[in-house]
Design an enzyme around this catalytic site. Structure first.
Site, PDB file in Angstrom:
ATOM      1  N   THR A  69     -15.028 -50.992  43.332  1.00  0.00           N
ATOM      2  CA  THR A  69     -14.684 -52.195  42.573  1.00  0.00           C
ATOM      3  C   THR A  69     -13.263 -52.667  42.830  1.00  0.00           C
ATOM      4  OG1 THR A  69     -14.243 -50.670  40.774  1.00  0.00           O
ATOM      5  CG2 THR A  69     -16.267 -51.937  40.645  1.00  0.00           C
ATOM      6  N   HIS A  72      -8.452 -45.026  40.935  1.00  0.00           N
ATOM      7  CA  HIS A  72      -7.542 -44.887  39.802  1.00  0.00           C
ATOM      8  C   HIS A  72      -7.820 -43.565  39.096  1.00  0.00           C
ATOM      9  CE1 HIS A  72     -10.924 -46.100  37.325  1.00  0.00           C
ATOM     10  NE2 HIS A  72     -11.081 -47.152  38.106  1.00  0.00           N
ATOM     11  N   HIS A  80     -11.160 -42.035  38.533  1.00  0.00           N
ATOM     12  CA  HIS A  80     -11.931 -41.419  39.614  1.00  0.00           C
ATOM     13  C   HIS A  80     -11.521 -39.978  39.875  1.00  0.00           C
ATOM     14  CE1 HIS A  80     -12.206 -45.760  41.041  1.00  0.00           C
ATOM     15  NE2 HIS A  80     -13.455 -45.404  40.915  1.00  0.00           N
ATOM     16  N   LYS A  89     -22.185 -49.929  31.292  1.00  0.00           N
ATOM     17  CA  LYS A  89     -21.590 -51.255  31.184  1.00  0.00           C
ATOM     18  C   LYS A  89     -22.406 -52.090  30.223  1.00  0.00           C
ATOM     19  CE  LYS A  89     -19.704 -50.965  35.783  1.00  0.00           C
ATOM     20  NZ  LYS A  89     -20.355 -49.632  35.984  1.00  0.00           N
ATOM     21  N   ARG A 113     -22.711 -57.541  35.824  1.00  0.00           N
ATOM     22  CA  ARG A 113     -21.495 -57.463  36.606  1.00  0.00           C
ATOM     23  C   ARG A 113     -21.397 -58.633  37.572  1.00  0.00           C
ATOM     24  NH1 ARG A 113     -20.095 -52.848  39.755  1.00  0.00           N
ATOM     25  NH2 ARG A 113     -19.512 -53.500  41.830  1.00  0.00           N
ATOM     26  N   GLN A 157     -29.515 -46.026  44.470  1.00  0.00           N
ATOM     27  CA  GLN A 157     -28.791 -44.764  44.377  1.00  0.00           C
ATOM     28  C   GLN A 157     -29.735 -43.594  44.627  1.00  0.00           C
ATOM     29  OE1 GLN A 157     -25.876 -44.520  41.300  1.00  0.00           O
ATOM     30  NE2 GLN A 157     -25.864 -42.285  41.292  1.00  0.00           N
ATOM     31  N   ASP A 166     -22.575 -40.725  32.716  1.00  0.00           N
ATOM     32  CA  ASP A 166     -23.416 -41.922  32.697  1.00  0.00           C
ATOM     33  C   ASP A 166     -24.303 -42.024  33.941  1.00  0.00           C
ATOM     34  OD1 ASP A 166     -21.346 -42.371  34.444  1.00  0.00           O
ATOM     35  OD2 ASP A 166     -20.918 -44.403  33.779  1.00  0.00           O
ATOM     36  N   LYS A 173      -9.052 -44.536  26.343  1.00  0.00           N
ATOM     37  CA  LYS A 173      -9.469 -44.108  27.666  1.00  0.00           C
ATOM     38  C   LYS A 173      -8.318 -43.475  28.429  1.00  0.00           C
ATOM     39  CE  LYS A 173     -13.146 -46.390  30.245  1.00  0.00           C
ATOM     40  NZ  LYS A 173     -13.570 -47.679  30.781  1.00  0.00           N
ATOM     41  N   LYS A 207      -5.377 -45.322  31.169  1.00  0.00           N
ATOM     42  CA  LYS A 207      -5.098 -46.723  30.874  1.00  0.00           C
ATOM     43  C   LYS A 207      -3.748 -46.821  30.190  1.00  0.00           C
ATOM     44  CE  LYS A 207      -8.956 -49.099  31.772  1.00  0.00           C
ATOM     45  NZ  LYS A 207      -8.986 -50.045  32.848  1.00  0.00           N
ATOM     46  N   THR A 208      -2.974 -47.792  30.577  1.00  0.00           N
ATOM     47  CA  THR A 208      -1.747 -48.067  29.852  1.00  0.00           C
ATOM     48  C   THR A 208      -1.842 -49.496  29.364  1.00  0.00           C
ATOM     49  OG1 THR A 208      -0.613 -48.944  31.776  1.00  0.00           O
ATOM     50  CG2 THR A 208      -0.450 -46.579  31.422  1.00  0.00           C
TER      51      THR A 208
END
Length: 426
Positions: A40, A45, A48, A82, A86, A176, A197, A232, A235-236
């Site tokens: 994506t 990040h 992952h 999600k 998307r 998948q 998930d 999460k 995340k900032t």
RNA sequence: GGGGGGUUUCCCGAGUGGCCAAAGGGGUCAGACUGUAAAUCUGAUGGCGAUGCCUUCGCAGGUUCAAAUCCUGCACCCCCCA
């Protein structure tokens, strides 16, 4: 063989497994496993990291890891986890994303280790060749719709009234599932790991392999990564923490881990570092005895920054940390300063602003963007919040001249504890 | 269509002719404390050539020595009656 499963278990990395006997199966001989990554963005990040570290651990235990980037599946979008349909990414963007992510994976996996060398594959390479009819006949035929509808990822979306699920996303699990079969065919891959998930998608692949190839494949899921306060991980306020240095600098990356809450540090050490059980346990004990030293956070930040940005990136981050938290700034060169303050806004001004009476500190703060108005600058100085080269200056009438430069051309201004800005006089 | 209430500085919200750049709270910024944490405490919070000047209280006019406050018109919002 190293007992990888019990290692993963004490680290808390096992959410579910498809087979009770997996531990023994893994001890028998080197196995090949894969994890899929959704392309994506053009960088991985922190989200992952868990999957990546899992692959790494498997390799260290003597198994062969495959990192699959979803050049094809990324075009569709996984509905798992999600809440909304998307947006489709362009093929061009996807290609760039796949490339960027692949580069970063090299830091985690060993691509030159004989039999168990890591492999990087892109499912577009085989999916792209499929015709629609071919896919429906070879793959679609083996998927009962009632089973598909029962999967959590699909059901939760259908239950929502505010967002739908397109046929395209509905088909995602077929792609998948087929990936798994394809990797079994091409590389003898027998195990798929993924976030919790991904359970439905993984089991879909196992089912498909049983029908098409009459083989038993395996799956395991990793827990979802959350912090003790419910937010999460990774995340900032300013967004995700990336592994790419040009998105999240080594300093920012380092700081993210340094600032981790005490309640999360034990878990993160187990999740993200190669430190062994005893090391981590004694480190945590020492940390609890004196949490103020942040020994555990420091170690975590050191290990992770070195892994992601190398020894050089780590030392940059550490040097920047020293300077940002008090060390006086002197005897540094322009280039050193630029490196340390890479994240800090800077502005160039003509050098003659320093000549004559010089530049007033008030104007300097405004120019640097540390104060919105001269009044604000004045207040900051009066209240003792203004620093030149990390030295407090509380005299409003201060004028800055060439002797105030920290290096050849750079002046380091700071307002408050950690708002820095550079002025360059060229 | 008739009647009533409202629109204030980043946000909420006081203020009904001079003492109003405008109470109070929130937020924000700075300081102290501290573990680069949380909590707490203190100060600041329209702009500027700064014991003064300029701009601001929905918009446009007017009354007055003086208007966020009074009058007129306009715009938008809310409530009640039809």
């Amino acid at each position: 063989m190293h007992d990888i499963l019990s290692e993963l278990t004490w680290r808390g990395l096992i959410n579910q497994t498809t087979d009770e006997r997996m531990a023994d199966w893994l001890m028998e001989k080197p196995r090949t496993l894969y994890v899929g990554f959704d392309p994506t963005a053009d960088s991985l990040h922190v989200g992952h990291l868990l999957a990546l570290m899992t692959l790494r651990r498997f390799q260290q235990a003597g198994h062969r890891p495959i990192a699959l980037v979803g050049g094809a599946t990324g075009m569709i979008g996984d509905p798992s986890g999600k809440s909304e349909e998307r947006k489709l990414l362009s093929e061009e963007t996807l290609r760039a994303n796949v490339e960027g992510m692949a580069r970063q994976m090299k830091r985690f996996l060993d691509f030159d280790r004989g039999e168990i060398s890591a492999l990087l594959v892109n499912n577009y390479d085989w999916m792209g060749k499929f015709s629609y009819l071919g896919f429906l006949r070879d793959v679609g035929k083996h998927f009962p719709v009632n089973v598909m509808l029962a999967k959590d990822s699909v059901r939760s979306r259908l239950e929502r009234t505010d967002s739908g699920l397109s046929y395209t996303e509905f088909s995602y699990m077929l792609l998948q599932a087929y990936d798994f079969v394809q990797l079994y065919d091409a590389h003898g891959c027998e195990l798929q790991a993924g976030g919790s998930d991904q359970w439905g998608n993984i089991t879909a692949g196992i089912d498909l392999a049983r029908r098409l190839r009459s083989v038993q494949l395996y799956g395991l899921t990793i827990p979802l990564l959350t912090k003790s306060d419910g937010t999460k991980m990774g995340k900032t306020e300013s967004g995700a923490v990336w592994l790419a240095a040009d998105k999240t600098s080594p300093y920012q990356f380092y700081q993210y881990w340094i600032n981790l809450e005490d309640a999360d540090v034990d878990k993160c050490l187990r999740f993200f570092t190669d430190l062994g059980r005893e090391d981590i346990e004694s480190l945590v004990v020492r940390h609890m005895a004196d949490p103020g030293r942040r020994e555990a956070q420091r170690r975590l930040a050191d290990e992770l920054t070195r892994l992601v940005h190398g020894a050089e990136g780590l030392s940059t981050a550490q040097r920047a940390t020293e300077v940002f938290f008090g060390a006086e700034i002197h005897e540094l060169s322009d280039s050193q300063l630029r490196e340390i303050f890479a994240d800090v806004p800077s502005k160039a001004l003509p050098r003659d602003r320093l000549s004559g009476n010089g530049l007033s500190l008030i104007d300097a703060l405004v120019e640097a963007g540390l104060a919105k108005s001269k009044g604000e600058a004045r207040r900051t100085i009066t209240q003792g919040g203004a620093y030149v080269n990390n030295r407090r200056v509380a005299i409003v009438e201060t004028n800055l001249g060439p002797s105030d430069l920290a290096s050849e051309t750079v002046l380091v201004l700071r307002s408050g504890k950690k708002n820095y800005a550079l002025l360059r006089f060229e």
